[in-house]
Enzyme design. Structure first.
Site, PDB file in Angstrom:
ATOM      1  CE  LYS A 159      -2.567   2.070   3.760  1.00  0.00           C
ATOM      2  NZ  LYS A 159      -3.695   1.918   4.714  1.00  0.00           N
ATOM      3  CG  LEU A 160       2.760   2.484  -3.184  1.00  0.00           C
ATOM      4  CD1 LEU A 160       3.088   2.933  -4.605  1.00  0.00           C
ATOM      5  CD2 LEU A 160       4.018   2.149  -2.401  1.00  0.00           C
ATOM      6  CE  LYS A 161      -0.743   5.642   4.908  1.00  0.00           C
ATOM      7  NZ  LYS A 161      -2.135   5.792   5.343  1.00  0.00           N
ATOM      8  CG  ASP A 187      -4.562   5.360   2.856  1.00  0.00           C
ATOM      9  OD1 ASP A 187      -4.309   4.922   3.993  1.00  0.00           O
ATOM     10  OD2 ASP A 187      -5.454   6.197   2.631  1.00  0.00           O
ATOM     11  CG  ASN A 189      -4.343   8.701   5.076  1.00  0.00           C
ATOM     12  OD1 ASN A 189      -3.266   8.251   4.735  1.00  0.00           O
ATOM     13  ND2 ASN A 189      -5.134   8.074   5.933  1.00  0.00           N
ATOM     14  CD  GLU A 212      -7.013   2.864   3.129  1.00  0.00           C
ATOM     15  OE1 GLU A 212      -5.946   2.378   2.689  1.00  0.00           O
ATOM     16  OE2 GLU A 212      -7.314   2.859   4.336  1.00  0.00           O
ATOM     17  CE  LYS A 261      -6.947   2.553   9.686  1.00  0.00           C
ATOM     18  NZ  LYS A 261      -6.669   3.934   9.315  1.00  0.00           N
TER      19      LYS A 261
HETATM   20  O1  LIG Z   1       0.428  -0.723   9.311  1.00  0.00           O
HETATM   21  C1  LIG Z   1      -0.125   0.085  10.078  1.00  0.00           C
HETATM   22  O2  LIG Z   1      -0.492  -0.162  11.243  1.00  0.00           O
HETATM   23  C2  LIG Z   1      -0.409   1.478   9.540  1.00  0.00           C
HETATM   24  C3  LIG Z   1      -1.274   1.361   8.333  1.00  0.00           C
HETATM   25  C4  LIG Z   1      -1.592   2.733   7.832  1.00  0.00           C
HETATM   26  O3  LIG Z   1      -1.103   3.155   6.815  1.00  0.00           O
HETATM   27  N1  LIG Z   1      -2.405   3.458   8.602  1.00  0.00           N
HETATM   28  C5  LIG Z   1      -2.703   4.807   8.181  1.00  0.00           C
HETATM   29  C6  LIG Z   1      -4.072   4.871   7.624  1.00  0.00           C
HETATM   30  O4  LIG Z   1      -4.517   5.947   7.320  1.00  0.00           O
HETATM   31  O5  LIG Z   1      -4.649   3.807   7.399  1.00  0.00           O
HETATM   32  C7  LIG Z   1      -2.387   5.709   9.312  1.00  0.00           C
HETATM   33  C8  LIG Z   1      -1.081   6.015   9.511  1.00  0.00           C
HETATM   34  C9  LIG Z   1      -0.694   6.857  10.558  1.00  0.00           C
HETATM   35  C10 LIG Z   1      -1.647   7.323  11.438  1.00  0.00           C
HETATM   36  C11 LIG Z   1      -2.976   7.002  11.243  1.00  0.00           C
HETATM   37  C12 LIG Z   1      -3.349   6.175  10.173  1.00  0.00           C
END
Ligand SMILES: O=C(O)CCC(=O)N[C@@H](C(=O)O)c1ccccc1
Length: 366
Positions: A159-161, A187, A189, A212, A261
């Site tokens: 998964k790439l941010k 993702d 966000n 995402e 989640k």
């Molecule tokens: O592997 C993990 O636990 C993190 C997965 C991940 O990328 N979480 C993200 C999200 O938005 O889903 C996140 C990162 C940092 C803080 C909150 C959320």
């Protein structure tokens, strides 16, 4: 199981490397643990709120305050995990704090009765396929090196941010370097607007599993419009705060995949309800992550073993984030993590490791 009180324990775990998303960069996990103490057992819950209200409106200081001032006092007379949400129903929001409390009570109850969380939730697998989340980086080369390392470790999905200015190029580079067979998703966000639809549609060329949470968590109709303009499946995260929200988003065509989640939705029991709503609508789900310690990770792996979790989740090994976990480390085995088999969440903090990262503790008697 009669409860005598709760411990609020704030911990700080350094990350093995900065983790950058569209809303900020984490270098240390500031986390809150809740310990429920009963006459003949205790249980643990992990609050996944971040230090600042950047992922959602919740943050650690607020969780501590709302637990101390309202939620723990409301636990008088509560003896089972299923009684926690009803006892907190009059309070609005603070789902991550509610989830930690419910999980701690549920863990204590299940340990008392010798039942596993996995079985309680309806798990059907004894191990789960694992994906990994890769942050935004300073260069494409740095990203490709990181992705290569995770693939070498055996992760089954990448998964790439992404964010505006870091989206098409990194995805194209990963596809070009590692081929078309790697399971790949992105993702955002909430970093985009529906007016970015034509830009995001360029991602359709890369055969991604999903995009995402591209838009604001409250823009359900925007996601439905985006889904009409983009072929890649839209997955929601921040928008899905309950089974009711999941049903609404699905019926409005805002998503065709859901990231479940537990902290975001108020706990593992609501997570199971979301799973059930999604399965009933033919919507695949996967387990999201919030940089949990081994405590939250154990519970997430149990959840990810339910039948509707058909996509690898953000259930990475402990070493993805931490040099030393506060539980026995979760270690990838052929791209999978084993579902804990012990009672309750199946793991406990290691006393020395927990003490080493403890910032503060507070005891609240019922
Ligand atoms: O592997 C993990 O636990 C993190 C997965 C991940 O990328 N979480 C993200 C999200 O938005 O889903 C996140 C990162 C940092 C803080 C909150 C959320």
């Amino acid at each position: 199981m009669k409860l005598t009180g709760f411990e609020l324990r704030r911990i700080a775990l350094p990350l093995v490397a900065p983790f950058r998303t569209s809303f900020g960069t984490e270098t240390t996990r500031d986390a809150l643990l809740v310990r429920a103490v009963g006459a003949d057992a205790e249980g643990w819950g992990e609050c996944v709120a971040m230090s600042a209200p950047l992922y959602s409106s919740e943050y650690v200081d607020a969780a501590i305050d709302v637990l101390r001032r309202y939620f723990v006092p409301a636990m008088t007379g509560v003896e089972r995990g299923t009684q926690v949400a009803p006892a907190l129903a009059k309070f609005h929001g603070h789902r991550m704090a509610k989830a930690a409390l419910e999980t701690a009570v549920l863990d204590a109850e299940l340990r008392t009765e010798g039942r596993t969380l996995a079985r309680e939730l309806g798990a059907v697998h004894d191990r789960v396929p694992c994906g990994v989340s890769v942050g935004i980086m300073d260069s494409i080369d740095e990203l490709l090196t990181a992705v290569g390392g995770y693939l070498d470790e055996g992760y089954l999905r990448i998964k790439l941010k992404i964010q505006p200015g870091w989206d098409i190029a990194p995805v194209a580079a990963v596809r070009e370097r590692y081929g078309d067979d790697v399971l790949l998703q992105v993702d955002a966000n909430t970093a985009y607007a529906v007016s970015d639809a034509r830009h995001l549609a360029q991602l359709d060329a890369f055969d991604l599993l999903l995009i995402e949470q591209p838009l604001d968590e409250e823009d359900i109709l925007g996601h439905a419009e985006l889904a009409r303009q983009v072929e890649t499946p839209i997955c929601l995260d921040e928008s899905i705060t309950s089974a009711r929200a999941a049903a609404a988003a699905i019926s409005l065509g805002a998503c065709s995949i859901v990231n479940v989640k537990p902290g975001r939705v108020g706990g593992y029991l609501e997570s199971r309800r979301i799973h059930d709503v999604c399965v009933a609508n033919g919507i695949p789900v996967w387990a999201g992550g919030m940089l949990e310690t081994g405590l939250g990770r154990a519970a997430n792996v149990a959840l990810a073993a339910l039948p509707g979790f058909t996509l690898p989740g953000d259930t990475s090994g402990s070493s993805r984030y931490y040099r030393t976990d506060i539980t026995a480390p979760f270690t990838l085995d052929a791209g999978h993590l084993a579902v804990p088999t012990g009672p309750g969440i199946g793991v406990e903090p290691l006393p020395d490791e927990l003490a080493a990262v403890t910032v503060s503790t507070e005891w609240l008697t019922l």
